[in-house]
Write a protein that holds these residues in place. Structure first.
Motif, PDB file in Angstrom:
ATOM      1  N   LEU A  13       0.806  -1.225   0.000  1.00  0.00           N
ATOM      2  CA  LEU A  13       0.000   0.000   0.000  1.00  0.00           C
ATOM      3  C   LEU A  13       0.841   1.278   0.000  1.00  0.00           C
ATOM      4  O   LEU A  13       0.402   2.303  -0.534  1.00  0.00           O
ATOM      5  N   ARG A  14       2.011   1.234   0.607  1.00  0.00           N
ATOM      6  CA  ARG A  14       2.771   2.473   0.792  1.00  0.00           C
ATOM      7  C   ARG A  14       3.141   3.131  -0.532  1.00  0.00           C
ATOM      8  O   ARG A  14       3.375   4.349  -0.597  1.00  0.00           O
ATOM      9  N   ALA A  15       3.191   2.348  -1.623  1.00  0.00           N
ATOM     10  CA  ALA A  15       3.536   2.904  -2.934  1.00  0.00           C
ATOM     11  C   ALA A  15       2.322   3.475  -3.656  1.00  0.00           C
ATOM     12  O   ALA A  15       2.471   4.146  -4.681  1.00  0.00           O
ATOM     13  N   GLU A  16       1.138   3.251  -3.135  1.00  0.00           N
ATOM     14  CA  GLU A  16      -0.087   3.692  -3.810  1.00  0.00           C
ATOM     15  C   GLU A  16      -0.559   5.028  -3.234  1.00  0.00           C
ATOM     16  O   GLU A  16      -1.663   5.148  -2.693  1.00  0.00           O
ATOM     17  N   THR A  17       0.271   6.038  -3.380  1.00  0.00           N
ATOM     18  CA  THR A  17      -0.014   7.356  -2.798  1.00  0.00           C
ATOM     19  C   THR A  17      -1.345   7.948  -3.262  1.00  0.00           C
ATOM     20  O   THR A  17      -2.117   8.453  -2.430  1.00  0.00           O
ATOM     21  N   PRO A  18      -1.679   7.937  -4.550  1.00  0.00           N
ATOM     22  CA  PRO A  18      -2.982   8.498  -4.964  1.00  0.00           C
ATOM     23  C   PRO A  18      -4.160   7.815  -4.277  1.00  0.00           C
ATOM     24  O   PRO A  18      -5.136   8.472  -3.902  1.00  0.00           O
ATOM     25  N   PHE A  19      -4.069   6.494  -4.131  1.00  0.00           N
ATOM     26  CA  PHE A  19      -5.142   5.763  -3.463  1.00  0.00           C
ATOM     27  C   PHE A  19      -5.245   6.187  -2.003  1.00  0.00           C
ATOM     28  O   PHE A  19      -6.346   6.425  -1.479  1.00  0.00           O
ATOM     29  N   LEU A  20      -4.105   6.322  -1.312  1.00  0.00           N
ATOM     30  CA  LEU A  20      -4.106   6.717   0.096  1.00  0.00           C
ATOM     31  C   LEU A  20      -4.675   8.125   0.265  1.00  0.00           C
ATOM     32  O   LEU A  20      -5.410   8.401   1.224  1.00  0.00           O
ATOM     33  N   LEU A  21      -4.326   9.017  -0.653  1.00  0.00           N
ATOM     34  CA  LEU A  21      -4.848  10.379  -0.596  1.00  0.00           C
ATOM     35  C   LEU A  21      -6.354  10.388  -0.796  1.00  0.00           C
ATOM     36  O   LEU A  21      -7.080  11.147  -0.145  1.00  0.00           O
ATOM     37  N   ARG A  22      -6.829   9.543  -1.701  1.00  0.00           N
ATOM     38  CA  ARG A  22      -8.265   9.496  -1.954  1.00  0.00           C
ATOM     39  C   ARG A  22      -9.014   8.977  -0.729  1.00  0.00           C
ATOM     40  O   ARG A  22     -10.059   9.512  -0.344  1.00  0.00           O
ATOM     41  N   VAL A  23      -8.500   7.920  -0.106  1.00  0.00           N
ATOM     42  CA  VAL A  23      -9.136   7.394   1.112  1.00  0.00           C
ATOM     43  C   VAL A  23      -9.202   8.476   2.179  1.00  0.00           C
ATOM     44  O   VAL A  23     -10.225   8.661   2.854  1.00  0.00           O
ATOM     45  N   ALA A  24      -8.086   9.220   2.349  1.00  0.00           N
ATOM     46  CA  ALA A  24      -8.035  10.277   3.365  1.00  0.00           C
ATOM     47  C   ALA A  24      -9.027  11.391   3.051  1.00  0.00           C
ATOM     48  O   ALA A  24      -9.713  11.899   3.951  1.00  0.00           O
ATOM     49  N   GLU A  25      -9.118  11.797   1.779  1.00  0.00           N
ATOM     50  CA  GLU A  25     -10.018  12.887   1.400  1.00  0.00           C
ATOM     51  C   GLU A  25     -11.479  12.491   1.603  1.00  0.00           C
ATOM     52  O   GLU A  25     -12.285  13.285   2.108  1.00  0.00           O
ATOM     53  N   GLU A  26     -11.822  11.278   1.207  1.00  0.00           N
ATOM     54  CA  GLU A  26     -13.206  10.831   1.382  1.00  0.00           C
ATOM     55  C   GLU A  26     -13.542  10.671   2.862  1.00  0.00           C
ATOM     56  O   GLU A  26     -14.654  10.994   3.293  1.00  0.00           O
ATOM     57  N   GLY A  27     -12.585  10.185   3.646  1.00  0.00           N
ATOM     58  CA  GLY A  27     -12.817  10.062   5.080  1.00  0.00           C
ATOM     59  C   GLY A  27     -13.005  11.413   5.739  1.00  0.00           C
ATOM     60  O   GLY A  27     -13.879  11.594   6.596  1.00  0.00           O
TER      61      GLY A  27
END
Length: 391
Positions: free
Chosen positions: A355-369
């Motif tokens: 997961l640590r390499a999937e920065t766009p995905f992590l940002l999206r999860v954070a924004e939606e949360g």
């Protein structure tokens, strides 16, 4: 990368501006729920819905104590929650600023912590996962509550002394110079209360060392409700959910708890440590020269700490674990503890590396949360502002 995005479909967020008066009234009634009594797990279908809130600082990689005291417990709460329960888990970036931070390191740590929360099994489709610092309602409510919180209550808090002692590598809290205390570190329990109260949280999972903070949160909520009582008490007095895992201590100094900020890295086992590092640090853990293995936290803190770690990994009572090692030595105990920790961390560690390499995905999860958290807390903040005369 695309596959990761399809795992969690976009979340529908209704803006506050589009919420009808009827919807706002319904939301406010939800926030007005009276405190709940804890019930047994077999009554989940009958109990009233709960709002569960917890947070973790982004600084430093979570260690054994964080994992068994917080993250693993979050996963259990998510698994056992009833469909109507709300779960909110936050990366509390503002709390990290109470001690000096390198800005670039802190920014990277926020994303790393989001990846770790997902890696251990928290599902953003079921739980709201967000960065506290992306929801301004926390700081606004903290300021309003700080204007009601007696300074005497904050002086009785002990956590700031412990944090200063650890950060300065002091052997005792009495060695800490009070002149090093900044206002943020002194008053952060009020921000912590705001984190909880902004969502009308009914339950807060904490370890034994955080009970004082929850008591202060309840006191602050009660002060607000008595100061602004009409039309009905607004802030919920949250219930304690004591985490079942015992406090895990430093591997090098078992008189203090394991800490992410301790200077000696060998004092802790981090979630991202390799099997080789885990074995090395467990092998070097402080024990004693007494023959045999017994669980006696007062007389044998180091040995007892290893038994506590092993019991947490195997999900057993520590007394049962200790009985198995009565005739063995520390070498055998340390070898088994290292194997158990590696078994517990192997899966989450591999998922984190993915997961640590999937920065766009992590940002999206954070924004939606954050959008969900903002919508949820907006209801409370609007009513707080109205009651104190700001709206």
């Amino acid at each position: 990368m695309q596959q990761a995005f399809t795992r969690f479909p976009p979340l529908r967020v209704v803006s506050a501006a589009r919420t009808s008066p009827t919807q706002r009234a319904q939301q406010l009634r939800r926030l007005h729920r009276s405190p709940l009594r804890l019930q047994s797990h077999d009554s989940t279908a009958k109990r009233a819905p709960r709002v569960i809130f917890s947070g973790i600082q982004p600084t430093g990689i979570p260690h054994l104590g964080n994992y068994f005291g917080a993250l693993a417990n979050w996963v259990k709460l998510q698994r056992d929650a009833s469909p109507k329960d709300e779960l909110l888990f936050s990366v509390v970036g503002w709390h990290a600023l109470t001690l000096p931070q390198d800005p670039r390191a802190l920014l990277a740590a926020r994303t790393t912590m989001m990846a770790l929360i997902l890696a251990v099994g928290i599902d953003p489709k079921r739980s709201t996962i967000f960065h506290q610092d992306q929801v301004q309602n926390h700081t606004e409510l903290a300021w309003i509550l700080s204007c009601l919180t007696p300074i005497g209550k904050l002086k009785r808090m002990t956590t700031w002394k412990t944090r200063l002692a650890v950060s300065r590598n002091a052997n005792d809290e009495s060695e800490v110079d009070d002149s090093l205390l900044n206002t943020g570190l002194f008053t952060y329990p009020v921000l912590q209360a705001a984190d909880i109260l902004a969502y009308g949280a009914t339950h807060v999972p904490v370890g034994e060392d955080q009970q004082q903070h929850l008591e202060l949160t309840r006191d602050i909520a009660d002060i607000f409700n008595r100061t602004y009582p009409k039309p009905a008490p607004l802030l919920t007095l949250p219930q304690l959910m004591l985490t079942p895992s015992k406090r895990i201590l430093s591997l090098k100094d078992p008189s203090v708890k394991m800490s992410k900020s301790a200077i000696d890295a060998n004092s802790r086992i981090e979630l991202t440590d390799t099997a080789t590092v885990i074995r090395s640090r467990i092998r070097g853990a402080t024990t004693d020269s007494i023959r045999g293995i017994t669980y006696d936290p007062a007389a044998r803190p180091g040995t007892s700490n290893l038994l506590t770690i092993l019991a947490a990994c195997t999900d057993e009572d520590v007394a049962v674990v200790a009985a198995r090692y009565a005739g063995k030595d520390h070498g055998a105990l340390k070898a088994d503890v290292a194997d158990a920790v590696e078994a517990a961390f192997k899966g989450p560690r591999a998922e984190f590396e993915r997961l640590r390499a999937e920065t766009p995905f992590l940002l999206r999860v954070a924004e939606e949360g954050a959008a969900r958290a903002r919508e949820r807390s907006d209801v409370m903040i609007r009513e707080v502002r109205r009651r104190v005369g700001l709206a």
